[in-house]
Scaffold this motif. Structure first.
Motif, mmCIF file in Angstrom:
data_model
loop_
_atom_site.group_PDB
_atom_site.id
_atom_site.type_symbol
_atom_site.label_atom_id
_atom_site.label_comp_id
_atom_site.label_asym_id
_atom_site.label_seq_id
_atom_site.Cartn_x
_atom_site.Cartn_y
_atom_site.Cartn_z
ATOM 1 N N LEU A 196 28.137 34.125 35.096
ATOM 2 C CA LEU A 196 27.914 35.571 35.416
ATOM 3 C C LEU A 196 29.169 36.189 35.364
ATOM 4 O O LEU A 196 29.161 37.199 34.720
ATOM 5 C CB LEU A 196 27.445 35.722 36.993
ATOM 6 C CG LEU A 196 26.042 35.187 37.160
ATOM 7 C CD1 LEU A 196 25.507 35.212 38.581
ATOM 8 C CD2 LEU A 196 24.940 36.189 36.355
ATOM 9 N N CYS A 197 30.481 35.700 35.631
ATOM 10 C CA CYS A 197 31.489 36.407 35.731
ATOM 11 C C CYS A 197 32.139 36.433 34.211
ATOM 12 O O CYS A 197 32.878 37.385 33.843
ATOM 13 C CB CYS A 197 32.628 35.839 36.624
ATOM 14 S SG CYS A 197 32.171 36.197 38.305
ATOM 15 N N ARG A 198 31.717 35.468 33.482
ATOM 16 C CA ARG A 198 32.099 35.430 31.977
ATOM 17 C C ARG A 198 31.449 36.469 31.284
ATOM 18 O O ARG A 198 31.941 37.275 30.199
ATOM 19 C CB ARG A 198 31.731 34.244 31.208
ATOM 20 C CG ARG A 198 32.880 33.066 31.771
ATOM 21 C CD ARG A 198 32.639 31.763 30.780
ATOM 22 N NE ARG A 198 33.562 30.899 31.529
ATOM 23 C CZ ARG A 198 33.024 29.724 32.090
ATOM 24 N NH1 ARG A 198 31.836 29.275 32.077
ATOM 25 N NH2 ARG A 198 33.932 28.753 32.344
ATOM 26 N N GLU A 199 30.166 37.004 31.831
ATOM 27 C CA GLU A 199 29.526 38.102 30.946
ATOM 28 C C GLU A 199 30.468 39.285 31.487
ATOM 29 O O GLU A 199 30.540 40.189 30.469
ATOM 30 C CB GLU A 199 28.086 38.249 31.703
ATOM 31 C CG GLU A 199 27.120 37.276 31.370
ATOM 32 C CD GLU A 199 25.892 37.247 31.980
ATOM 33 O OE1 GLU A 199 25.501 38.064 32.776
ATOM 34 O OE2 GLU A 199 24.800 36.337 31.794
ATOM 35 N N HIS A 200 30.583 39.550 32.560
ATOM 36 C CA HIS A 200 31.568 40.804 33.030
ATOM 37 C C HIS A 200 31.871 40.627 34.367
ATOM 38 O O HIS A 200 31.211 39.709 35.295
ATOM 39 C CB HIS A 200 30.832 41.976 32.361
ATOM 40 C CG HIS A 200 29.606 42.323 33.606
ATOM 41 N ND1 HIS A 200 29.632 42.824 34.657
ATOM 42 C CD2 HIS A 200 28.196 42.255 32.891
ATOM 43 C CE1 HIS A 200 28.096 43.081 35.059
ATOM 44 N NE2 HIS A 200 27.513 42.613 33.956
ATOM 45 N N ARG A 201 32.682 41.490 34.677
ATOM 46 C CA ARG A 201 33.183 41.455 36.249
ATOM 47 C C ARG A 201 31.995 41.562 37.276
ATOM 48 O O ARG A 201 31.412 42.553 36.883
ATOM 49 C CB ARG A 201 34.350 42.350 36.391
ATOM 50 C CG ARG A 201 35.548 42.216 35.734
ATOM 51 C CD ARG A 201 36.639 43.091 35.789
ATOM 52 N NE ARG A 201 37.874 42.726 35.251
ATOM 53 C CZ ARG A 201 38.784 43.668 34.838
ATOM 54 N NH1 ARG A 201 38.697 44.781 35.525
ATOM 55 N NH2 ARG A 201 39.863 43.100 34.351
ATOM 56 N N ARG A 202 32.039 40.837 38.240
ATOM 57 C CA ARG A 202 30.917 40.780 39.221
ATOM 58 C C ARG A 202 31.720 40.799 40.629
ATOM 59 O O ARG A 202 32.824 40.480 40.988
ATOM 60 C CB ARG A 202 30.231 39.695 39.120
ATOM 61 C CG ARG A 202 29.714 39.319 37.869
ATOM 62 C CD ARG A 202 28.426 40.037 37.655
ATOM 63 N NE ARG A 202 27.669 39.628 36.251
ATOM 64 C CZ ARG A 202 26.829 39.924 35.819
ATOM 65 N NH1 ARG A 202 25.849 40.486 36.633
ATOM 66 N NH2 ARG A 202 26.391 39.447 34.836
ATOM 67 N N SER A 203 31.034 41.482 41.563
ATOM 68 C CA SER A 203 31.126 41.844 42.994
ATOM 69 C C SER A 203 30.920 40.435 43.626
ATOM 70 O O SER A 203 29.779 39.685 43.360
ATOM 71 C CB SER A 203 31.026 42.985 43.662
ATOM 72 O OG SER A 203 29.499 42.874 43.596
ATOM 73 N N VAL A 204 31.482 40.075 44.749
ATOM 74 C CA VAL A 204 30.845 39.117 45.761
ATOM 75 C C VAL A 204 29.364 39.343 46.120
ATOM 76 O O VAL A 204 28.592 38.635 46.060
ATOM 77 C CB VAL A 204 31.650 39.095 47.105
ATOM 78 C CG1 VAL A 204 31.058 38.175 47.776
ATOM 79 C CG2 VAL A 204 33.348 38.586 46.721
ATOM 80 N N THR A 205 29.267 40.770 46.340
ATOM 81 C CA THR A 205 27.717 41.011 47.020
ATOM 82 C C THR A 205 26.674 40.805 45.849
ATOM 83 O O THR A 205 25.840 39.966 45.908
ATOM 84 C CB THR A 205 27.459 42.516 47.090
ATOM 85 O OG1 THR A 205 28.601 42.733 48.193
ATOM 86 C CG2 THR A 205 26.491 43.006 47.967
#
Length: 134
Positions: free
Chosen positions: A57-66
């Motif tokens: 998921l984080c490789r797709e783009h930046r993500r928040s913890v939530t």
């Protein structure tokens, strides 16, 4: 439903307990809005499959913890523990640019300073500790 909850609820609790290996607190200070990006490292052997999902998921783009917790369908605290493991392995990073304000006179957030401090302590654990301003 039994007096202690359904079998499905019990299995979810047990799965979360094993997912975090019994840990109840993350090692890193992470807010619900902490933004994460994929880093250069790799997760260690024996990491939960959810760690691979977090990285994807984080490789797709930046993500928040939530957002990560919601997408995984796991409790936020459990996801924070997994994120802490990935931060320790440098598989995830907290991008500094996510916290840079457009106002040149803006003060850095407490969260950014805590993340910076944790990173420096991890990089140089034997460094001299300075007294806290109080």
């Amino acid at each position: 439903m039994t007096a202690h909850g359904s079998a499905a609820e019990d299995s979810t609790f047990v799965r979360t307990y094993t997912l975090t290996r019994g840990r109840t607190r993350p090692r890193h200070l992470l807010g619900l809005d902490t933004v994460l990006d994929a880093g250069p490292g790799r997760p260690g052997p024996g990491q939960a499959e959810e760690c691979a999902e977090i990285l994807a998921l984080c490789r797709e783009h930046r993500r928040s913890v939530t957002e990560l917790a919601a997408r995984l369908g796991r409790p936020v605290t459990a996801v924070k523990i997994l994120i802490s493991d990935l931060l320790d392995a440098d598989a995830l990073v907290v991008p500094v640019t996510a916290y840079v304000a457009s106002d040149a006179h803006a003060r850095p957030s407490a969260q950014l300073l805590a993340a910076l401090s944790a990173g420096l302590k991890r990089k140089w654990p034997d460094a001299i500790a300075y007294p806290q301003a109080g």
